[in-house]
Design a protein around this motif. Structure first.
Motif, PDB file in Angstrom:
ATOM      1  N   UNK A  97     -39.138   3.752 -30.409  1.00 23.69           N
ATOM      2  CA  UNK A  97     -38.589   2.434 -30.143  1.00 23.69           C
ATOM      3  C   UNK A  97     -38.164   2.220 -28.713  1.00 23.69           C
ATOM      4  N   UNK A  98     -38.867   2.851 -27.772  1.00 19.36           N
ATOM      5  CA  UNK A  98     -38.530   2.656 -26.361  1.00 19.36           C
ATOM      6  C   UNK A  98     -38.816   1.221 -25.938  1.00 19.36           C
ATOM      7  N   UNK A  99     -37.981   0.716 -25.071  1.00 17.83           N
ATOM      8  CA  UNK A  99     -38.133  -0.647 -24.580  1.00 17.83           C
ATOM      9  C   UNK A  99     -39.205  -0.732 -23.498  1.00 17.83           C
ATOM     10  N   UNK A 100     -39.259   0.272 -22.640  1.00 17.36           N
ATOM     11  CA  UNK A 100     -40.232   0.275 -21.555  1.00 17.36           C
ATOM     12  C   UNK A 100     -40.421   1.705 -21.049  1.00 17.36           C
ATOM     13  N   UNK A 101     -41.446   1.884 -20.234  1.00 17.66           N
ATOM     14  CA  UNK A 101     -41.861   3.198 -19.752  1.00 17.66           C
ATOM     15  C   UNK A 101     -42.157   3.036 -18.259  1.00 17.66           C
ATOM     16  N   UNK A 102     -41.297   3.579 -17.418  1.00 17.20           N
ATOM     17  CA  UNK A 102     -41.456   3.472 -15.968  1.00 17.20           C
ATOM     18  C   UNK A 102     -41.935   4.797 -15.396  1.00 17.20           C
ATOM     19  N   UNK A 103     -42.941   4.726 -14.539  1.00 20.67           N
ATOM     20  CA  UNK A 103     -43.463   5.935 -13.901  1.00 20.67           C
ATOM     21  C   UNK A 103     -42.792   6.183 -12.560  1.00 20.67           C
ATOM     22  N   UNK A 104     -42.493   7.450 -12.291  1.00 22.61           N
ATOM     23  CA  UNK A 104     -41.973   7.846 -10.984  1.00 22.61           C
ATOM     24  C   UNK A 104     -43.134   7.968  -9.989  1.00 22.61           C
ATOM     25  N   UNK A 105     -42.931   7.610  -8.737  1.00 19.24           N
ATOM     26  CA  UNK A 105     -41.741   6.966  -8.177  1.00 19.24           C
ATOM     27  C   UNK A 105     -41.619   5.530  -8.671  1.00 19.24           C
ATOM     28  N   UNK A 106     -40.413   5.125  -8.980  1.00 17.10           N
ATOM     29  CA  UNK A 106     -40.183   3.822  -9.605  1.00 17.10           C
ATOM     30  C   UNK A 106     -40.265   2.709  -8.562  1.00 17.10           C
ATOM     31  N   UNK A 107     -41.125   1.740  -8.846  1.00 17.78           N
ATOM     32  CA  UNK A 107     -41.264   0.578  -7.966  1.00 17.78           C
ATOM     33  C   UNK A 107     -40.033  -0.325  -8.125  1.00 17.78           C
ATOM     34  N   UNK A 108     -39.462  -0.755  -6.995  1.00 20.59           N
ATOM     35  CA  UNK A 108     -38.224  -1.533  -7.026  1.00 20.59           C
ATOM     36  C   UNK A 108     -38.399  -2.867  -7.739  1.00 20.59           C
ATOM     37  N   UNK A 109     -39.496  -3.563  -7.480  1.00 21.85           N
ATOM     38  CA  UNK A 109     -39.703  -4.869  -8.097  1.00 21.85           C
ATOM     39  C   UNK A 109     -39.908  -4.748  -9.602  1.00 21.85           C
ATOM     40  N   UNK A 110     -40.691  -3.754 -10.006  1.00 26.10           N
ATOM     41  CA  UNK A 110     -40.900  -3.565 -11.442  1.00 26.10           C
ATOM     42  C   UNK A 110     -39.592  -3.164 -12.114  1.00 26.10           C
ATOM     43  N   UNK A 111     -38.807  -2.332 -11.451  1.00 28.25           N
ATOM     44  CA  UNK A 111     -37.517  -1.941 -12.006  1.00 28.25           C
ATOM     45  C   UNK A 111     -36.655  -3.175 -12.246  1.00 28.25           C
ATOM     46  N   UNK A 112     -36.627  -4.072 -11.271  1.00 26.07           N
ATOM     47  CA  UNK A 112     -35.805  -5.276 -11.391  1.00 26.07           C
ATOM     48  C   UNK A 112     -36.258  -6.131 -12.568  1.00 26.07           C
ATOM     49  N   UNK A 113     -37.577  -6.273 -12.765  1.00 23.98           N
ATOM     50  CA  UNK A 113     -38.093  -7.082 -13.870  1.00 23.98           C
ATOM     51  C   UNK A 113     -37.730  -6.457 -15.218  1.00 23.98           C
ATOM     52  N   UNK A 114     -37.945  -5.149 -15.315  1.00 24.00           N
ATOM     53  CA  UNK A 114     -37.658  -4.457 -16.575  1.00 24.00           C
ATOM     54  C   UNK A 114     -36.163  -4.486 -16.871  1.00 24.00           C
ATOM     55  N   UNK A 115     -35.356  -4.283 -15.855  1.00 25.62           N
ATOM     56  CA  UNK A 115     -33.904  -4.295 -16.046  1.00 25.62           C
ATOM     57  C   UNK A 115     -33.441  -5.667 -16.521  1.00 25.62           C
ATOM     58  N   UNK A 116     -34.001  -6.738 -15.937  1.00 22.18           N
ATOM     59  CA  UNK A 116     -33.613  -8.095 -16.333  1.00 22.18           C
ATOM     60  C   UNK A 116     -33.929  -8.350 -17.798  1.00 22.18           C
ATOM     61  N   UNK A 117     -35.094  -7.889 -18.257  1.00 20.81           N
ATOM     62  CA  UNK A 117     -35.470  -8.087 -19.661  1.00 20.81           C
ATOM     63  C   UNK A 117     -34.565  -7.284 -20.588  1.00 20.81           C
ATOM     64  N   UNK A 118     -34.260  -6.049 -20.190  1.00 24.79           N
ATOM     65  CA  UNK A 118     -33.387  -5.214 -21.015  1.00 24.79           C
ATOM     66  C   UNK A 118     -31.987  -5.816 -21.088  1.00 24.79           C
ATOM     67  N   UNK A 119     -31.479  -6.290 -19.951  1.00 27.20           N
ATOM     68  CA  UNK A 119     -30.151  -6.902 -19.923  1.00 27.20           C
ATOM     69  C   UNK A 119     -30.118  -8.164 -20.779  1.00 27.20           C
ATOM     70  N   UNK A 120     -31.229  -8.923 -20.761  1.00 25.82           N
ATOM     71  CA  UNK A 120     -31.306 -10.132 -21.581  1.00 25.82           C
ATOM     72  C   UNK A 120     -31.228  -9.785 -23.062  1.00 25.82           C
ATOM     73  N   UNK A 121     -31.945  -8.742 -23.476  1.00 27.89           N
ATOM     74  CA  UNK A 121     -31.912  -8.338 -24.880  1.00 27.89           C
ATOM     75  C   UNK A 121     -30.520  -7.872 -25.273  1.00 27.89           C
ATOM     76  N   UNK A 122     -29.896  -7.095 -24.399  1.00 30.02           N
ATOM     77  CA  UNK A 122     -28.549  -6.591 -24.692  1.00 30.02           C
ATOM     78  C   UNK A 122     -27.554  -7.743 -24.752  1.00 30.02           C
ATOM     79  N   UNK A 123     -27.702  -8.698 -23.829  1.00 31.11           N
ATOM     80  CA  UNK A 123     -26.809  -9.851 -23.816  1.00 31.11           C
ATOM     81  C   UNK A 123     -26.912 -10.668 -25.091  1.00 31.11           C
ATOM     82  N   UNK A 124     -28.128 -10.851 -25.578  1.00 29.54           N
ATOM     83  CA  UNK A 124     -28.330 -11.590 -26.825  1.00 29.54           C
ATOM     84  C   UNK A 124     -27.681 -10.855 -27.995  1.00 29.54           C
TER      85      UNK A 124
END
Length: 239
Positions: A97-124
């Protein structure tokens, strides 16, 4: 306030992820763990977990840690984002049940997008904790947590709920469900009602979910979908 944990045996990676988290416009508390055993020993709840797959060999690896967390019957189930240098674990990640899978080295822009979606789910989830959908199938009534539904598909005179752990079919009108769930779901096509929490990306013709599935996006729905999705992210991830 989002409670975030980072579990990685590399101190430099933990420091980098902490920096990236602090760069987002979201109030949070961060705790770091160098091993799976340290994480399991800490009883405080977490909303979001950034987890490496290959941890120090002296204890469980990241996948085993995720399975142990999913087996817990009490407390909050964290949103899990795997951060690893290996692509081969991606399907195992979705099995827990992982939400997302980020590969190292982590791209800053992709991190920001994934974090925003995760925060949105948690906020809901925090805004409407434990929200469920109760449906009738033949003589059986089933109550399903909204956060377990990837999307709802219309099939003849029935609907099929595509879940994180399988599917559930019942007689219902997708239009009725659209009205009931409109703050978290969006009708991207006459046949699909998608949980916005699990949208990984989109183009003008399809929506990609966090489990890798791609669903047709109606050209007539595109603009309204983008507005609804961006509003959903803003609502869940804003300061």
């Amino acid at each position: 306030m989002i409670k975030i944990a980072i579990c990685d045996d590399d101190a430099n990676i933990r420091a980098y992820l902490t920096t990236r988290i602090r760069a987002q416009s979201c109030p949070c508390e961060i705790v770091e763990y160098a091993s799976a055993n340290d994480c399991l020993a800490d009883t405080q709840e977490m909303d979001l977990l950034f987890l490496d797959v290959e941890l120090a060999p002296s204890g469980p690896d990241g996948m085993e840690l995720a399975r142990k967390l999913r087996e817990r019957t009490s407390g909050t189930q964290p949103v899990i984002i795997f951060v690893t240098g290996y692509e081969r674990y991606v399907f195992d990640a979705f099995d827990v049940g992982a939400f997302q899978y980020l590969l190292k080295p982590v791209d800053e822009e992709k991190f920001a997008r994934v974090f925003a979606r995760a925060a949105a789910q948690i906020g809901t989830a925090k805004e409407k904790p434990g929200r469920v959908l109760t449906l009738q199938s033949a003589s059986t009534s089933k109550t399903i947590p909204l956060d377990s539904i990837y999307y709802i598909e219309s099939s003849d005179h029935k609907v099929v709920l595509r879940l994180r752990d399988g599917q559930f079919t019942c007689y219902a009108k997708i239009r009725d469900l659209e009205l009931e769930l409109q703050d978290q779901f969006f009708r991207i096509h006459k046949g699909y009602l998608v949980n916005l929490s699990y949208v990984a990306g989109y183009s003008k013709s399809e929506v990609t979910l966090t489990n890798g599935e791609r669903l047709l996006l109606s050209k007539y729905k595109y603009q309204d979908f983008v507005k609804a999705y961006l509003h959903f992210l803003k609502k869940g991830a804003g300061p």
